[in-house]
Design a protein around this motif. Structure first.
Motif, mmCIF file in Angstrom:
data_model
loop_
_atom_site.group_PDB
_atom_site.id
_atom_site.type_symbol
_atom_site.label_atom_id
_atom_site.label_comp_id
_atom_site.label_asym_id
_atom_site.label_seq_id
_atom_site.Cartn_x
_atom_site.Cartn_y
_atom_site.Cartn_z
ATOM 1 N N LEU A 157 0.273 -9.553 12.441
ATOM 2 C CA LEU A 157 0.420 -8.420 11.519
ATOM 3 C C LEU A 157 0.994 -8.887 10.184
ATOM 4 O O LEU A 157 0.556 -8.438 9.120
ATOM 5 C CB LEU A 157 1.342 -7.365 12.145
ATOM 6 C CG LEU A 157 0.852 -6.689 13.422
ATOM 7 C CD1 LEU A 157 1.929 -5.760 13.974
ATOM 8 C CD2 LEU A 157 -0.429 -5.900 13.142
ATOM 9 N N GLU A 158 1.951 -9.785 10.250
ATOM 10 C CA GLU A 158 2.542 -10.323 9.026
ATOM 11 C C GLU A 158 1.521 -11.157 8.255
ATOM 12 O O GLU A 158 1.424 -11.066 7.017
ATOM 13 C CB GLU A 158 3.766 -11.184 9.368
ATOM 14 C CG GLU A 158 4.884 -10.425 10.037
ATOM 15 C CD GLU A 158 6.016 -11.318 10.489
ATOM 16 O OE1 GLU A 158 7.173 -10.886 10.417
ATOM 17 O OE2 GLU A 158 5.735 -12.460 10.916
ATOM 18 N N THR A 159 0.741 -11.952 8.985
ATOM 19 C CA THR A 159 -0.270 -12.790 8.345
ATOM 20 C C THR A 159 -1.333 -11.944 7.657
ATOM 21 O O THR A 159 -1.743 -12.219 6.522
ATOM 22 C CB THR A 159 -0.936 -13.708 9.383
ATOM 23 O OG1 THR A 159 0.067 -14.509 10.023
ATOM 24 C CG2 THR A 159 -1.966 -14.609 8.721
ATOM 25 N N THR A 160 -1.752 -10.871 8.321
ATOM 26 C CA THR A 160 -2.756 -9.976 7.744
ATOM 27 C C THR A 160 -2.237 -9.333 6.467
ATOM 28 O O THR A 160 -2.963 -9.220 5.465
ATOM 29 C CB THR A 160 -3.126 -8.879 8.751
ATOM 30 O OG1 THR A 160 -3.628 -9.479 9.947
ATOM 31 C CG2 THR A 160 -4.179 -7.948 8.170
ATOM 32 N N ALA A 161 -0.985 -8.902 6.486
ATOM 33 C CA ALA A 161 -0.390 -8.281 5.304
ATOM 34 C C ALA A 161 -0.322 -9.253 4.131
ATOM 35 O O ALA A 161 -0.575 -8.881 2.978
ATOM 36 C CB ALA A 161 1.000 -7.754 5.640
ATOM 37 N N ARG A 162 -0.006 -10.524 4.425
ATOM 38 C CA ARG A 162 0.051 -11.522 3.353
ATOM 39 C C ARG A 162 -1.337 -11.806 2.789
ATOM 40 O O ARG A 162 -1.517 -12.000 1.582
ATOM 41 C CB ARG A 162 0.693 -12.813 3.864
ATOM 42 C CG ARG A 162 2.211 -12.728 3.959
ATOM 43 C CD ARG A 162 2.829 -14.097 4.154
ATOM 44 N NE ARG A 162 2.536 -14.627 5.479
ATOM 45 C CZ ARG A 162 3.337 -14.474 6.529
ATOM 46 N NH1 ARG A 162 4.460 -13.788 6.414
ATOM 47 N NH2 ARG A 162 3.012 -14.988 7.691
ATOM 48 N N ILE A 163 -2.345 -11.821 3.671
ATOM 49 C CA ILE A 163 -3.726 -12.033 3.226
ATOM 50 C C ILE A 163 -4.169 -10.903 2.303
ATOM 51 O O ILE A 163 -4.898 -11.110 1.324
ATOM 52 C CB ILE A 163 -4.673 -12.153 4.438
ATOM 53 C CG1 ILE A 163 -4.387 -13.444 5.210
ATOM 54 C CG2 ILE A 163 -6.135 -12.109 3.997
ATOM 55 C CD1 ILE A 163 -5.159 -13.574 6.497
ATOM 56 N N LEU A 164 -3.688 -9.685 2.599
ATOM 57 C CA LEU A 164 -4.040 -8.520 1.789
ATOM 58 C C LEU A 164 -3.258 -8.460 0.469
ATOM 59 O O LEU A 164 -3.450 -7.538 -0.315
ATOM 60 C CB LEU A 164 -3.802 -7.241 2.590
ATOM 61 C CG LEU A 164 -4.730 -7.045 3.806
ATOM 62 C CD1 LEU A 164 -4.319 -5.813 4.598
ATOM 63 C CD2 LEU A 164 -6.186 -6.932 3.350
ATOM 64 N N GLY A 165 -2.377 -9.413 0.262
ATOM 65 C CA GLY A 165 -1.710 -9.501 -1.032
ATOM 66 C C GLY A 165 -0.228 -9.179 -1.062
ATOM 67 O O GLY A 165 0.395 -9.239 -2.130
ATOM 68 N N ASP A 166 0.351 -8.811 0.068
ATOM 69 C CA ASP A 166 1.786 -8.506 0.078
ATOM 70 C C ASP A 166 2.606 -9.789 -0.055
ATOM 71 O O ASP A 166 2.246 -10.832 0.512
ATOM 72 C CB ASP A 166 2.178 -7.800 1.381
ATOM 73 C CG ASP A 166 1.754 -6.338 1.391
ATOM 74 O OD1 ASP A 166 1.330 -5.845 0.331
ATOM 75 O OD2 ASP A 166 1.848 -5.702 2.452
ATOM 76 N N SER A 167 3.693 -9.688 -0.781
ATOM 77 C CA SER A 167 4.612 -10.820 -0.903
ATOM 78 C C SER A 167 5.420 -10.934 0.392
ATOM 79 O O SER A 167 5.478 -9.981 1.185
ATOM 80 C CB SER A 167 5.557 -10.605 -2.086
ATOM 81 O OG SER A 167 6.425 -9.506 -1.836
ATOM 82 N N PRO A 168 6.074 -12.080 0.634
ATOM 83 C CA PRO A 168 6.903 -12.225 1.842
ATOM 84 C C PRO A 168 7.966 -11.135 1.964
ATOM 85 O O PRO A 168 8.230 -10.639 3.069
ATOM 86 C CB PRO A 168 7.541 -13.609 1.664
ATOM 87 C CG PRO A 168 6.553 -14.361 0.844
ATOM 88 C CD PRO A 168 5.966 -13.352 -0.109
#
Length: 258
Positions: A157-168
């Protein structure tokens, strides 16, 4: 098979009775407390010292333990098991040993305490010593719980969010923290209770000064010699507090599993 069940049931009943009997005796004896004989000044001062020092300690525990627990949950590195063991060591050390370690480190003649004293900061036998003790005994409990809570969050879920452009930071705020929140609350409650109940290390490092370092457990110890009513009343208060914390953590843990 039924005979095995019968033996297990008898063992369960015996173990439960052995565990509950002291609490039952305590409740029966507690009903005989003479409220007009209570020393409310001692009770209120020890309660204030405990709450003040534990809340300050918990703020520091959160600041130190939250990122540390997250790092442990999300990173593998060389000698990680060794360092994790060091974090867990205060949880199994005898309180007297912890008190001695704190004295040798932060006491007036300690490894760090001597320099703090030279700067005008008194550590041992002060409120500062109570706070340090609370931090030392409760931080490992919090870190352990935090690392488990973060480990249970799906990294995909974290990886998907980062792929979608969210910062850490956005990933942590929107996904990681909300999913781990109940586990973090449970960890904080357990850590707070652990610090609040500490006795041996506190009396060795901070002393038992009324209104300054006398926490609730130390007030019970002192009252055993002079005012049994005080000892019973404070013990009953801590008993109810511990029960509330356990019920709360149990309910929160059940919600996490559903």
């Amino acid at each position: 098979m039924k005979k095995d069940h019968k033996w297990l049931r008898l063992n369960y009943v015996f173990t439960l009775t052995f565990t509950v009997l002291p609490f039952l005796a305590f409740i029966i004896r507690g009903r005989l407390v003479e409220f007009n004989a209570l020393d409310w000044q001692v009770i209120s001062s020890s309660l204030w010292v405990s709450l003040k020092c534990s809340l300050i300690a918990m703020l520091i525990v959160i600041l130190l333990g939250l990122p540390t627990g997250y790092y442990i949950a999300r990173h593998s590195f060389k000698y990680k098991i060794f360092f994790d063991t060091l974090f867990n060591l205060p949880m199994i050390l005898p309180p007297a040993v912890i008190g001695l370690l704190l004295l040798l480190t932060y006491g007036s003649h300690g490894f760090i305490g001597r320099y703090l004293l030279a700067m005008g900061i008194k550590t041992s036998f002060s409120s500062f010593a109570v706070i340090l003790t609370f931090i030392f005994v409760s931080l490992p409990v919090f870190i352990k719980g935090v690392s488990v809570a973060f480990s249970e969050v799906d990294e995909q879920l974290e990886t998907t969010a980062r792929i979608l452009g969210d910062s850490p930071l956005q990933v942590f705020k929107r996904i990681t923290f909300p999913l781990a929140k109940k586990g973090l609350i449970v960890s904080l409650l357990m850590a707070w209770t652990r610090g609040l109940s500490e006795f041996g290390a506190t009396i060795m490092f901070a002393g038992n000064l009324k209104g300054v370092t006398q926490t609730l457990p130390l007030a019970i110890y002192s009252a055993m010699e002079s005012n049994m009513n005080n000892a019973l009343f404070i013990s009953f208060f801590m008993f109810i507090l511990a029960l509330l914390v356990l019920v709360s953590t149990h309910l929160l843990s059940e919600e996490r599993d559903t």
